[in-house]
Scaffold this motif. Structure first.
Motif, short mmCIF file in Angstrom:
data_model
loop_
_atom_site.label_atom_id
_atom_site.label_comp_id
_atom_site.label_asym_id
_atom_site.label_seq_id
_atom_site.Cartn_x
_atom_site.Cartn_y
_atom_site.Cartn_z
N UNK A 258 40.02 -3.77 6.57
CA UNK A 258 38.65 -4.49 6.99
C UNK A 258 37.79 -3.20 7.53
N UNK A 259 36.54 -3.32 7.01
CA UNK A 259 35.59 -2.19 7.30
C UNK A 259 35.14 -2.18 8.74
N UNK A 260 34.79 -1.24 9.25
CA UNK A 260 34.20 -1.14 10.74
C UNK A 260 32.86 -1.74 10.58
N UNK A 261 32.12 -1.05 9.72
CA UNK A 261 30.68 -1.68 9.37
C UNK A 261 30.42 -1.94 7.92
N UNK A 262 30.52 -1.16 7.02
CA UNK A 262 30.44 -1.38 5.68
C UNK A 262 30.96 -0.40 4.89
N UNK A 263 31.32 -0.77 3.61
CA UNK A 263 32.05 0.29 2.64
C UNK A 263 31.39 0.05 1.60
N UNK B 79 39.68 5.88 -5.92
CA UNK B 79 39.31 5.92 -4.44
C UNK B 79 40.55 5.81 -3.59
N UNK B 80 41.30 4.59 -3.91
CA UNK B 80 42.25 4.13 -2.81
C UNK B 80 43.62 5.34 -3.14
N UNK C 277 38.78 8.50 9.00
CA UNK C 277 38.02 9.73 8.44
C UNK C 277 36.90 9.01 7.37
N UNK C 278 37.12 7.90 6.78
CA UNK C 278 36.06 7.37 5.97
C UNK C 278 36.33 7.30 4.47
N UNK D 137 31.23 6.82 3.16
CA UNK D 137 32.08 7.56 4.22
C UNK D 137 32.40 6.45 5.24
N UNK D 138 32.50 5.15 4.72
CA UNK D 138 32.55 3.95 5.55
C UNK D 138 33.97 4.05 6.21
N UNK D 139 34.21 3.81 7.44
CA UNK D 139 35.43 3.58 8.18
C UNK D 139 35.81 2.28 8.05
#
Length: 153
Positions: free
Chosen positions: A11-16, A25-26, A127-128, A133-135
């Motif tokens: 779940x993103x903290x703000x946005x990914x 990426x994963x 780290x994002x 660099x979304x957390x």
């Protein structure tokens, strides 16, 4: 041979903001997280490390086997004991109320290291990832083997 499949949900903290194909990426998140978590000397190549044969990072992410080539014993790359199945949809934006779920499969003795793998994904969230660099935080991990389905984290 052991085989275990898990569903990871982040779940993103703000946005990914991720590329349309999220697999690389994963994989990068996992590899960097695992190395940061387990390697005391991240500046050294695994092949140069005296602990390579005992190292969980080396076994999972830089898997090699001893082989004889032209009369000489040499370590060569081998298939990795994990598979990441990313979502194949083209979605690349995840807001703070969205979830990103993917499957993570461990093979052989790598199944024994699931807690370390979870920790690697968990710690990289601070780290994002992605172009912004979304957390994120790891919301849960569910074991989805054929005969069972249970939340393990």
């Amino acid at each position: 041979m052991k085989l275990s499949k898990y569903r990871f949900t982040i779940k993103p903290h703000r946005e990914l903001i991720l590329p349309p194909y999220k697999g690389s990426t994963l994989r990068g998140v996992f590899g960097r997280g695992l190395r940061d978590l387990l390697c005391p000397d991240t500046g050294r190549k695994c092949s140069e490390c005296m602990s390579q044969d005992l190292c969980v990072y080396s076994y999972i992410f830089e898997t090699s086997v001893l082989s004889e080539i032209r009369g000489q014993k040499k370590k060569i790359d081998a298939p990795r004991p994990f598979i990441i199945e990313p979502p194949l949809d083209p979605i690349n934006y995840y807001g703070k109320d969205d979830r990103l779920a993917f499957h993570f499969i461990l093979i052989g003795r790598a199944v024994d290291y699931i807690k370390i793998c979870i920790k690697a994904f968990q710690e990289r969230g601070d780290m994002g990832i992605g172009t912004n660099n979304g957390k994120y935080f790891l919301e849960n991990v569910t074991c989805i083997n054929k005969e069972i389905e249970r939340i393990i984290f």
